[in-house]
Design a protein around this motif. Structure first.
Motif, PDB file in Angstrom:
ATOM      1  N   GLN A 137       0.825  -1.214   0.000  1.00  0.00           N
ATOM      2  CA  GLN A 137       0.000   0.000   0.000  1.00  0.00           C
ATOM      3  C   GLN A 137       0.862   1.267   0.000  1.00  0.00           C
ATOM      4  N   LEU A 138       2.034   1.183   0.603  1.00  0.00           N
ATOM      5  CA  LEU A 138       2.874   2.369   0.785  1.00  0.00           C
ATOM      6  C   LEU A 138       3.811   2.653  -0.390  1.00  0.00           C
ATOM      7  N   LEU A 141       3.383   5.835  -2.621  1.00  0.00           N
ATOM      8  CA  LEU A 141       2.878   7.068  -2.013  1.00  0.00           C
ATOM      9  C   LEU A 141       3.959   8.146  -1.969  1.00  0.00           C
ATOM     10  N   GLU A 145       1.298  12.318   0.745  1.00  0.00           N
ATOM     11  CA  GLU A 145       0.357  11.223   1.012  1.00  0.00           C
ATOM     12  C   GLU A 145       0.771  10.443   2.248  1.00  0.00           C
ATOM     13  N   LEU A 146       2.067  10.247   2.438  1.00  0.00           N
ATOM     14  CA  LEU A 146       2.542   9.522   3.613  1.00  0.00           C
ATOM     15  C   LEU A 146       2.289  10.318   4.894  1.00  0.00           C
ATOM     16  N   TYR A 149      -1.159   9.467   6.007  1.00  0.00           N
ATOM     17  CA  TYR A 149      -1.559   8.063   5.846  1.00  0.00           C
ATOM     18  C   TYR A 149      -2.165   7.491   7.133  1.00  0.00           C
ATOM     19  N   HIS A 151      -3.808   3.792   8.599  1.00  0.00           N
ATOM     20  CA  HIS A 151      -3.861   2.355   8.283  1.00  0.00           C
ATOM     21  C   HIS A 151      -5.170   1.743   8.768  1.00  0.00           C
ATOM     22  N   GLY A 165       1.062   7.772   9.585  1.00  0.00           N
ATOM     23  CA  GLY A 165       1.797   8.884   8.987  1.00  0.00           C
ATOM     24  C   GLY A 165       2.044   9.998   9.976  1.00  0.00           C
ATOM     25  N   ARG A 192       8.436   5.105   4.606  1.00  0.00           N
ATOM     26  CA  ARG A 192       7.777   3.797   4.484  1.00  0.00           C
ATOM     27  C   ARG A 192       8.290   2.826   5.544  1.00  0.00           C
TER      28      ARG A 192
END
Length: 545
Positions: A137-138, A141, A145-146, A149, A151, A165, A192
């Motif tokens: 998913q990461l 990004l 976006e991170l 983020y 989860h 994030g 990440r």
């Protein structure tokens, strides 16, 4: 080969390795000495301690506070569990290389140091387990976006979503020495890996909470992602959690149920300084105004210079001067400060526009002396901002770099008013009687000590009003409240540990002094009594007077 013929850098590494071995042996001896007097724990809920982001290989002050607090509880028959890293992250904060982000962390030396600190203790070692679905998913990004983020998952007892994030950002900013993260391969890689590691910790810590049902959790700092993740989980379950950081006085600690880096202090409304307390504060301030102070073992002012002839001549060319005091942009206090402005540089951008409109006023921008501390140099600096914005091309803007030891207090004495972001110098200026306008939320802005507008528009209007006035005066209660706040911060919330800890091999590090288990009993130490009551009874961690 002659050892002394080796290159200096290799010699330094060898010397540091030898010192670490000696240090770990000394720590182990002290831990064994204390453990011999620790009674059988009661059959009660334990307190979990977690400190993965301080002193990974060397003995830091916060590691000292942490371990001593755990011994104090154990000596009172309170069960303690240390949640400790055993290669439990793909990349930890202190083990990150900015030059080569993919370099693995120094797990060997860190684990050896942790084993010494936790000698004779109950330890829950955790390892790293990557979630391949999360990694997928990461992978694509961006940094924006991170940063936001969250989860979403289906694991029981872990609230969903987890703001990974947000939990990771302060630690990443701290180790990369910048607030505005670059959207490049290295930064995305670390972001990440930090998120994956935080999620691994979340699962393991959640299992420990399920197994032990602790009465409290104690963490270092609370802003770096390992401890931030654990604390987020504890708070979601309604478990008391406490964080600690270095206090303002040498070898002192600040413990709180709030956020340690926000340094929230509750002062009784009827508290007034008596003659003895005023004298005590004045004695400290006299030294501080000469630069004779240190924090976390670091002395920021090797010398302090007054205003020289050329600067005085420049000041005389203007109607008025306004000193502008900045902060270190990546400091873990900054997430609390960024309320009016997105960050300190946005605040400086606003001040630069104000300076363009007021050529009659000299703005002296003073960089924080810690911005270029060796080994912790900021990579996003006020000097860089000055160049990028051509601020120094304005005739009414002077920049004072961090390595120039010009007295900030001399500037305050000449000022019409002072502007700060969230630096302690704002509190000191208020105590000196100067009007202070704060652009960021600070530990002291909860009280009427400085002018702190609630939005950018009000900030602009306040600056215009001050610049146009013949004279700006702070209300009398600002100085009074500033003295009350500083006294509390220095002598009530800063818990002294100098009986137990001394100067280590390097600045900012420590060693155990020669003390006995009896010194860790609450009846023999006000600091120990305060820590014990604070953790077990959700106390205020204030020293009694």
């Amino acid at each position: 080969m002659n050892l002394f013929s080796l290159p200096s850098k290799i010699l330094q590494r060898v010397r540091r390795g030898v010192l670490r071995i000696r240090e770990n042996r000394a720590i182990t001896r002290k831990a064994v000495q204390i453990a011999a007097h620790i009674p059988q724990a009661n059959e009660t809920a334990p307190v979990i301690f977690f400190r993965a982001s301080t002193g990974t290989a060397d003995f830091s002050l916060n590691s000292g506070f942490h371990i001593i607090a755990s011994w104090v509880l154990r000596l009172q028959k309170v069960p303690v569990i240390h949640f400790a890293c055993h290669s439990g992250m793909s990349h930890c904060v202190l083990g990150t290389s900015r030059v080569k982000p993919s370099s693995p962390p120094p797990c060997g030396t860190c684990i050896a140091h942790s084993r010494a600190l936790h000698t004779g203790a109950d330890v829950h070692w955790f390892n790293y387990h990557q979630d391949p679905r999360l990694a997928k998913q990461l992978i694509d990004l961006s940094i924006p976006e991170l940063l936001v983020y969250e989860h979403h998952h289906t694991i029981p007892n872990i609230p969903s979503p987890v703001p990974l994030g947000e939990l990771v950002a302060p630690g990443l900013r701290w180790i990369l020495r910048r607030h505005n993260l670059l959207d490049d391969d290295g930064t995305r890689y670390l972001y990440r890996e930090y998120i994956l590691s935080a999620w691994s910790i979340a699962q393991e810590f959640s299992r420990l909470l399920d197994q032990t049902h602790p009465r409290a959790v104690v963490v270092f700092n609370g802003q770096f992602y390992p401890e931030a993740t654990a604390r987020w989980l504890a708070r979601k379950r309604g478990i008391c959690s406490f964080a600690h950081e270095v206090g303002l006085l040498p070898f002192s600690a600040f413990f709180t149920e709030g956020d340690a880096t926000a340094y929230q202090i509750d002062i009784p409304a009827d508290f007034e300084l008596n003659d003895e307390q005023n004298a005590r504060l004045d004695a400290y301030l006299e030294k501080r105004f000469q630069g004779k102070f240190s924090m976390a073992g670091i002395k920021f002012w090797p010398e302090m210079k007054g205003l020289d002839e050329s600067l005085n001549r420049e000041i005389s060319r203007f109607k008025q001067i306004v000193p502008v005091f900045t902060n270190v942009i990546f400091d873990t206090s900054q997430p609390h400060a960024n309320t009016l402005f997105t960050d300190m540089f946005a605040w400086l951008d606003e001040i630069l526009e104000i300076a363009r409109k007021h050529p009659e006023t000299l703005f002296i921008i003073r960089a924080h002396p810690d911005e270029t501390r060796p080994g912790k140099e900021s990579l996003e600096t006020v000097a860089g901002w000055v160049v990028a914005r051509s601020a120094d091309s304005l005739p009414n803007v002077i920049f004072i770099p961090p390595q120039e030891y010009l007295s900030s207090y001399a500037l305050i004495q000449r000022s019409k008013f002072v502007m700060v972001y969230n630096s302690t110098i704002g509190l000191e200026a208020a105590i000196m009687g100067a009007p202070v306008l704060s652009g960021g939320r600070a530990r002291f802005t909860r009280y009427p000590i400085v002018f702190f507008p609630q939005n950018v528009e009000t900030f602009r209007a306040q600056v215009d009003e001050f610049l146009a006035a013949d004279k700006v005066e702070a209300p009398p209660e600002f100085q009074r409240n500033g003295r009350r706040f500083f006294y509390y911060q220095l002598f009530r919330t800063s818990l002294p540990f100098e009986k137990f800890l001394g100067q280590g091999y390097y600045p900012g590090f420590t060693h155990f002094k020669d003390f006995s288990f009896g010194d860790l009993m609450p009846e023999n130490s006000q600091t120990i009594d305060t820590v014990l009551e604070g953790i077990l009874k959700s106390g205020d961690f204030l020293l009694k007077e």
